[in-house]
Motif scaffolding. Structure first.
Motif, PDB file in Angstrom:
ATOM      1  N   GLU A  16       0.843  -1.207   0.000  1.00  0.00           N
ATOM      2  CA  GLU A  16       0.000   0.000   0.000  1.00  0.00           C
ATOM      3  C   GLU A  16       0.872   1.249   0.000  1.00  0.00           C
ATOM      4  O   GLU A  16       0.490   2.292  -0.519  1.00  0.00           O
ATOM      5  CB  GLU A  16      -0.915  -0.001   1.225  1.00  0.00           C
ATOM      6  N   ASP A  32       4.097   1.064  -1.127  1.00  0.00           N
ATOM      7  CA  ASP A  32       5.137   0.812  -2.126  1.00  0.00           C
ATOM      8  C   ASP A  32       6.515   0.865  -1.476  1.00  0.00           C
ATOM      9  O   ASP A  32       7.447   1.488  -1.978  1.00  0.00           O
ATOM     10  CB  ASP A  32       5.046   1.821  -3.267  1.00  0.00           C
ATOM     11  N   LYS A  77     -11.394  -8.287  -6.467  1.00  0.00           N
ATOM     12  CA  LYS A  77     -11.485  -7.422  -7.643  1.00  0.00           C
ATOM     13  C   LYS A  77     -12.668  -7.839  -8.511  1.00  0.00           C
ATOM     14  O   LYS A  77     -13.342  -7.011  -9.106  1.00  0.00           O
ATOM     15  CB  LYS A  77     -10.187  -7.488  -8.442  1.00  0.00           C
ATOM     16  N   THR A 107      -7.753  -2.196  -0.974  1.00  0.00           N
ATOM     17  CA  THR A 107      -6.856  -1.224  -1.613  1.00  0.00           C
ATOM     18  C   THR A 107      -6.071  -1.860  -2.751  1.00  0.00           C
ATOM     19  O   THR A 107      -5.990  -1.314  -3.855  1.00  0.00           O
ATOM     20  CB  THR A 107      -5.870  -0.643  -0.579  1.00  0.00           C
ATOM     21  N   LEU A 108      -5.488  -3.027  -2.486  1.00  0.00           N
ATOM     22  CA  LEU A 108      -4.654  -3.670  -3.498  1.00  0.00           C
ATOM     23  C   LEU A 108      -5.473  -4.186  -4.670  1.00  0.00           C
ATOM     24  O   LEU A 108      -5.019  -4.162  -5.818  1.00  0.00           O
ATOM     25  CB  LEU A 108      -3.857  -4.811  -2.871  1.00  0.00           C
ATOM     26  N   ARG A 143      -6.071  -1.606  -7.267  1.00  0.00           N
ATOM     27  CA  ARG A 143      -4.917  -1.289  -8.117  1.00  0.00           C
ATOM     28  C   ARG A 143      -4.522  -2.449  -9.024  1.00  0.00           C
ATOM     29  O   ARG A 143      -3.756  -2.278  -9.963  1.00  0.00           O
ATOM     30  CB  ARG A 143      -3.703  -0.960  -7.246  1.00  0.00           C
ATOM     31  N   SER A 181      -3.941  -5.609 -11.539  1.00  0.00           N
ATOM     32  CA  SER A 181      -4.129  -5.904 -12.957  1.00  0.00           C
ATOM     33  C   SER A 181      -4.362  -7.404 -13.110  1.00  0.00           C
ATOM     34  O   SER A 181      -3.593  -8.216 -12.588  1.00  0.00           O
ATOM     35  CB  SER A 181      -2.882  -5.491 -13.738  1.00  0.00           C
ATOM     36  N   VAL A 214       0.063  -4.846  -8.423  1.00  0.00           N
ATOM     37  CA  VAL A 214      -0.763  -3.905  -7.657  1.00  0.00           C
ATOM     38  C   VAL A 214      -0.305  -2.462  -7.842  1.00  0.00           C
ATOM     39  O   VAL A 214      -0.638  -1.585  -7.039  1.00  0.00           O
ATOM     40  CB  VAL A 214      -0.766  -4.268  -6.150  1.00  0.00           C
ATOM     41  N   GLN A 215       0.459  -2.175  -8.881  1.00  0.00           N
ATOM     42  CA  GLN A 215       0.764  -0.794  -9.184  1.00  0.00           C
ATOM     43  C   GLN A 215      -0.512  -0.117  -9.631  1.00  0.00           C
ATOM     44  O   GLN A 215      -1.387  -0.736 -10.252  1.00  0.00           O
ATOM     45  CB  GLN A 215       1.834  -0.699 -10.272  1.00  0.00           C
ATOM     46  N   GLU A 216      -0.619   1.159  -9.324  1.00  0.00           N
ATOM     47  CA  GLU A 216      -1.854   1.903  -9.591  1.00  0.00           C
ATOM     48  C   GLU A 216      -2.293   1.737 -11.030  1.00  0.00           C
ATOM     49  O   GLU A 216      -1.532   1.963 -11.959  1.00  0.00           O
ATOM     50  CB  GLU A 216      -1.641   3.386  -9.284  1.00  0.00           C
ATOM     51  N   VAL A 217      -3.536   1.300 -11.227  1.00  0.00           N
ATOM     52  CA  VAL A 217      -4.095   1.160 -12.567  1.00  0.00           C
ATOM     53  C   VAL A 217      -4.567   2.524 -13.057  1.00  0.00           C
ATOM     54  O   VAL A 217      -5.313   3.213 -12.358  1.00  0.00           O
ATOM     55  CB  VAL A 217      -5.283   0.166 -12.575  1.00  0.00           C
ATOM     56  N   SER A 218      -4.109   2.900 -14.225  1.00  0.00           N
ATOM     57  CA  SER A 218      -4.480   4.227 -14.739  1.00  0.00           C
ATOM     58  C   SER A 218      -5.883   4.195 -15.342  1.00  0.00           C
ATOM     59  O   SER A 218      -6.389   3.167 -15.720  1.00  0.00           O
ATOM     60  CB  SER A 218      -3.472   4.653 -15.790  1.00  0.00           C
TER      61      SER A 218
END
Length: 208
Positions: free
Chosen positions: A101, A103, A140, A159-160, A163, A165, A204-208
């Protein structure tokens, strides 16, 4: 699961029993578990079904109630020491997942080193990590807390999962299976696990 259920109706061709082994049970969906309940409750007399998981938390209570639980301990440890180690292991994995969360790469480095010093528990490490990845992807798809294994970490999972994918999630699951095979072949577990943890960070990097 449907294929397995169909196979249980066919008598063994040799010997007295047909034995089915389902590894990584925590990866089964709730729908698969539910479809399996009747077979578990009343299996044919010539059928034995083994469900394998790193901990009992991987099973739905309705499934666990229909099973006979058998705990396999490491050869070099008693029950008390093993339970203490497992509790510590779960805490270390949870600390890493919570660090995602923020990073914070330091917790990834710490977990990799800790795993390297405790390689005999490599299956437990991979199983525990798999339950977190499973929860993130499940939430998700269906944000229902009751479906989670780590219900007490709902905030982190939520939270994860926001984010996460799906594409990277599939990559993580492939790496987990590959790492399990590599560890069994006595390949550098610490290095292999590091690749898994990096893949989870990317997932879990922020999805744009």
């Amino acid at each position: 699961i449907k294929q397995l259920m169909e196979q249980t109706t066919i008598p063994p061709q040799s010997g007295k029993y047909k034995v089915f082994i389902i590894d990584e049970v925590h990866m089964l969906s709730q729908a698969a578990f539910n479809a399996f309940l009747k077979t578990l409750e009343e299996p044919p007399s010539n059928t034995v079904i083994l469900l394998l998981a790193g901990n009992a938390g991987a099973f739905l209570p309705t499934v666990l109630s229909r099973c006979v639980k058998i705990a396999f301990l490491p050869e070099d440890g008693g029950r008390e020491g093993t339970e203490a180690s497992m509790e510590e292991l779960r805490g270390e994995v949870r600390r890493f997942m919570e660090s995602l969360e923020r990073d914070d790469i330091q917790d990834m480095i710490r977990l990799t080193g800790y795993a390297g010093k405790n390689k005999p528990l490599y299956r437990a490490f991979l199983d525990e990590i798999s339950t977190w990845v499973r929860d993130i992807l499940v939430y998700k798809t269906s944000p229902v807390p009751a479906l989670l294994i780590h219900k007490d970490a709902l905030s982190t999972v939520r939270t994860l999962s926001g984010r996460a994918s799906y594409e990277q999630g599939g990559r993580v699951l492939e790496l987990l299976s590959k790492t399990r095979r590599m560890a069994e072949l006595n390949v550098n577990f610490e290095q292999a696990l590091s690749q898994v943890l990096f893949a989870i960070r990317r997932m879990v990097q922020e999805v744009s």
